[in-house]
Write a protein that holds these residues in place. Structure first.
Motif, PDB file in Angstrom:
ATOM      1  N   ARG A  30       0.827  -1.208   0.000  1.00  0.00           N
ATOM      2  CA  ARG A  30       0.000   0.000   0.000  1.00  0.00           C
ATOM      3  C   ARG A  30       0.859   1.255   0.000  1.00  0.00           C
ATOM      4  N   VAL A  31       2.008   1.184   0.675  1.00  0.00           N
ATOM      5  CA  VAL A  31       2.922   2.321   0.698  1.00  0.00           C
ATOM      6  C   VAL A  31       3.538   2.517  -0.688  1.00  0.00           C
ATOM      7  N   THR A  32       4.017   1.423  -1.265  1.00  0.00           N
ATOM      8  CA  THR A  32       4.588   1.497  -2.614  1.00  0.00           C
ATOM      9  C   THR A  32       3.566   2.030  -3.598  1.00  0.00           C
ATOM     10  N   ALA A  33       2.315   1.587  -3.462  1.00  0.00           N
ATOM     11  CA  ALA A  33       1.251   2.058  -4.353  1.00  0.00           C
ATOM     12  C   ALA A  33       1.066   3.570  -4.222  1.00  0.00           C
ATOM     13  N   ALA A  34       1.017   4.074  -2.988  1.00  0.00           N
ATOM     14  CA  ALA A  34       0.828   5.506  -2.779  1.00  0.00           C
ATOM     15  C   ALA A  34       2.001   6.299  -3.351  1.00  0.00           C
ATOM     16  N   LEU A  35       3.219   5.785  -3.212  1.00  0.00           N
ATOM     17  CA  LEU A  35       4.382   6.459  -3.780  1.00  0.00           C
ATOM     18  C   LEU A  35       4.310   6.484  -5.305  1.00  0.00           C
ATOM     19  N   GLN A  36       3.904   5.382  -5.898  1.00  0.00           N
ATOM     20  CA  GLN A  36       3.798   5.320  -7.362  1.00  0.00           C
ATOM     21  C   GLN A  36       2.703   6.249  -7.871  1.00  0.00           C
ATOM     22  N   GLN A  37       1.590   6.301  -7.146  1.00  0.00           N
ATOM     23  CA  GLN A  37       0.492   7.184  -7.559  1.00  0.00           C
ATOM     24  C   GLN A  37       0.873   8.645  -7.364  1.00  0.00           C
ATOM     25  N   GLY A  38       1.612   8.936  -6.295  1.00  0.00           N
ATOM     26  CA  GLY A  38       2.105  10.293  -6.098  1.00  0.00           C
ATOM     27  C   GLY A  38       3.052  10.700  -7.202  1.00  0.00           C
ATOM     28  N   HIS A  39       3.899   9.785  -7.631  1.00  0.00           N
ATOM     29  CA  HIS A  39       4.824  10.059  -8.741  1.00  0.00           C
ATOM     30  C   HIS A  39       4.050  10.391 -10.013  1.00  0.00           C
ATOM     31  N   ALA A  40       2.991   9.606 -10.277  1.00  0.00           N
ATOM     32  CA  ALA A  40       2.176   9.859 -11.473  1.00  0.00           C
ATOM     33  C   ALA A  40       1.547  11.247 -11.415  1.00  0.00           C
ATOM     34  N   ALA A  41       1.059  11.639 -10.231  1.00  0.00           N
ATOM     35  CA  ALA A  41       0.450  12.961 -10.086  1.00  0.00           C
ATOM     36  C   ALA A  41       1.489  14.067 -10.168  1.00  0.00           C
ATOM     37  N   GLU A  42       2.672  13.827  -9.613  1.00  0.00           N
ATOM     38  CA  GLU A  42       3.712  14.858  -9.623  1.00  0.00           C
ATOM     39  C   GLU A  42       4.239  15.129 -11.026  1.00  0.00           C
ATOM     40  N   PHE A  43       4.393  14.069 -11.807  1.00  0.00           N
ATOM     41  CA  PHE A  43       5.023  14.223 -13.119  1.00  0.00           C
ATOM     42  C   PHE A  43       4.064  14.055 -14.293  1.00  0.00           C
ATOM     43  N   GLY A  44       2.780  13.873 -14.006  1.00  0.00           N
ATOM     44  CA  GLY A  44       1.796  13.785 -15.069  1.00  0.00           C
ATOM     45  C   GLY A  44       1.906  12.521 -15.899  1.00  0.00           C
ATOM     46  N   VAL A  45       2.073  11.386 -15.245  1.00  0.00           N
ATOM     47  CA  VAL A  45       2.171  10.100 -15.946  1.00  0.00           C
ATOM     48  C   VAL A  45       0.774   9.510 -16.101  1.00  0.00           C
ATOM     49  N   GLY A  46       0.202   9.616 -17.278  1.00  0.00           N
ATOM     50  CA  GLY A  46      -1.134   9.083 -17.543  1.00  0.00           C
ATOM     51  C   GLY A  46      -2.240  10.024 -17.127  1.00  0.00           C
ATOM     52  N   ILE A  47      -1.988  10.865 -16.145  1.00  0.00           N
ATOM     53  CA  ILE A  47      -2.979  11.820 -15.655  1.00  0.00           C
ATOM     54  C   ILE A  47      -2.400  13.222 -15.705  1.00  0.00           C
ATOM     55  N   ARG A  48      -3.270  14.202 -15.599  1.00  0.00           N
ATOM     56  CA  ARG A  48      -2.802  15.589 -15.591  1.00  0.00           C
ATOM     57  C   ARG A  48      -1.954  15.838 -14.345  1.00  0.00           C
ATOM     58  N   ARG A  49      -0.892  16.595 -14.512  1.00  0.00           N
ATOM     59  CA  ARG A  49      -0.005  16.906 -13.380  1.00  0.00           C
ATOM     60  C   ARG A  49      -0.788  17.632 -12.294  1.00  0.00           C
ATOM     61  N   LEU A 169     -11.544  -1.448  -9.135  1.00  0.00           N
ATOM     62  CA  LEU A 169     -10.254  -0.955  -9.607  1.00  0.00           C
ATOM     63  C   LEU A 169      -9.602  -0.043  -8.579  1.00  0.00           C
ATOM     64  N   ALA A 170     -10.403   0.806  -7.942  1.00  0.00           N
ATOM     65  CA  ALA A 170      -9.854   1.729  -6.944  1.00  0.00           C
ATOM     66  C   ALA A 170      -9.242   0.960  -5.781  1.00  0.00           C
ATOM     67  N   ILE A 171      -9.880  -0.119  -5.365  1.00  0.00           N
ATOM     68  CA  ILE A 171      -9.335  -0.931  -4.273  1.00  0.00           C
ATOM     69  C   ILE A 171      -8.049  -1.615  -4.716  1.00  0.00           C
ATOM     70  N   ALA A 172      -8.021  -2.145  -5.933  1.00  0.00           N
ATOM     71  CA  ALA A 172      -6.807  -2.787  -6.428  1.00  0.00           C
ATOM     72  C   ALA A 172      -5.654  -1.796  -6.523  1.00  0.00           C
ATOM     73  N   ILE A 173      -5.961  -0.579  -6.950  1.00  0.00           N
ATOM     74  CA  ILE A 173      -4.923   0.450  -7.064  1.00  0.00           C
ATOM     75  C   ILE A 173      -4.421   0.847  -5.680  1.00  0.00           C
ATOM     76  N   ALA A 174      -5.321   1.019  -4.733  1.00  0.00           N
ATOM     77  CA  ALA A 174      -4.916   1.398  -3.383  1.00  0.00           C
ATOM     78  C   ALA A 174      -4.145   0.277  -2.692  1.00  0.00           C
ATOM     79  N   GLU A 175      -4.527  -0.967  -2.961  1.00  0.00           N
ATOM     80  CA  GLU A 175      -3.895  -2.100  -2.283  1.00  0.00           C
ATOM     81  C   GLU A 175      -2.486  -2.388  -2.786  1.00  0.00           C
ATOM     82  N   SER A 176      -2.318  -2.479  -4.096  1.00  0.00           N
ATOM     83  CA  SER A 176      -1.019  -2.924  -4.618  1.00  0.00           C
ATOM     84  C   SER A 176      -0.588  -2.199  -5.879  1.00  0.00           C
ATOM     85  N   ASN A 177      -1.402  -1.263  -6.346  1.00  0.00           N
ATOM     86  CA  ASN A 177      -1.169  -0.635  -7.652  1.00  0.00           C
ATOM     87  C   ASN A 177      -1.060  -1.688  -8.743  1.00  0.00           C
TER      88      ASN A 177
END
Length: 277
Positions: A30-49, A169-177
């Motif tokens: 869950r920690v790794t998932a949050a870090l990966q999702q934060g990275h996507a938000a910070e750098f605009g990977v797949g989603i708007r920055r 999908l949201a649960i899968a993303i939050a659990e393990s990305n």
């Protein structure tokens, strides 16, 4: 005063085992998932920055025990455009990361700026980020082809189990990305992070096989959906803390991790956005 703070940071880094603690720290899925999702938000990977969302997700990782999460909060706050930029608060989070053994934090710590006192900024960032729409489809499009296949598997299976695919999908993303090989310190396994007792309860014999894992998780979600009358908040809370805890507190339990988890799941699923509409 500033020199004293800098010296404390240097002492924290120099403590025996301090650097080793940071390097040997194994992030939970869950920690790794949050870090990966934060990275996507910070750098605009797949989603708007979205730096506010990035800070909220990094905060979640930090409060779940990740020195890297707090380090990234400090890094973003030190360099973000105004009004998010906050050098004093950045120093505070960098100092916290350093005390937890993150050896790179001292490099970004600005000794010319007094450190702020950390309050409930992580909670405030999370609440503010909830007001933004999360592009679930865009985020999934930015993932690897293997994870996209798992996402498609979840979408298709969710319809069969009469569960909204966005919630699953949201649960899968939050659990393990969407990491099929993920294992937590509590031995939760696979993409949907099923503990052995839940695997046995819903007939999962191959937890690292994405299809077996997903179908077991969706059977559980279907059971929770009936038990909590389709209330996504309670379903997500029960998935995290157990249905007994939800019933004992007559709602989302007052556990910081569970409350953060519910907020993340609802945000990823777009639940809050639909409510406002």
């Amino acid at each position: 005063m500033l020199v004293g703070v800098a010296l404390l940071l240097l002492v924290a880094i120099a403590l025996p085992g301090g650097r080793a603690r940071a390097e040997s720290y194994i992030e939970a899925p869950r920690v790794t998932a949050a870090l990966q999702q934060g990275h996507a938000a910070e750098f605009g990977v797949g989603i708007r920055r979205n730096l506010l969302l990035a800070v909220a997700l990094y905060c979640d990782a930090g409060t779940m025990g990740s020195p890297e999460g707090f380090f990234r909060v400090g890094r973003v706050l030190a360099s973000a455009p105004r009004p998010l930029r906050n050098p004093a608060l950045a120093n505070a989070y960098l100092a916290l990361a350093a005390r937890l053994g993150h050896h790179e934090a001292i490099r970004l710590y600005d000794s010319r700026v007094a450190s702020a006192i950390i309050g409930d900024e992580c909670g405030l960032y999370g609440s503010s980020a909830d007001g933004t729409r999360f592009d679930l489809d865009g985020y999934l499009a930015g993932q690897s082809s293997a994870k996209q296949r798992i996402a498609l598997l979840i979408r298709n299976a969710a319809r069969q189990y009469q569960i909204d695919p966005r919630l699953a999908l949201a649960i899968a993303i939050a659990e393990s990305n969407l990491d099929a090989a993920a294992v937590s310190p509590r031995n939760a396994q696979g993409v949907m992070q099923l503990i052995p007792a839940t695997q046995e309860r819903f007939g999962v014999t191959r937890p690292f096989d994405p299809e077996h894992n997903v179908r077991g998780a969706l059977a559980y979600l279907r059971w929770l959906d009936k038990r909590f009358a389709g209330d996504w908040r309670l379903i997500a809370a029960a998935y995290n803390a157990g249905e007994g805890a939800v019933e004992r507190y007559s709602g989302v339990p007052p556990f910081a991790e569970t409350q953060q988890y519910v907020r993340r799941v609802l945000h990823f699923s777009g639940f809050a956005t639909r409510e406002r509409g």
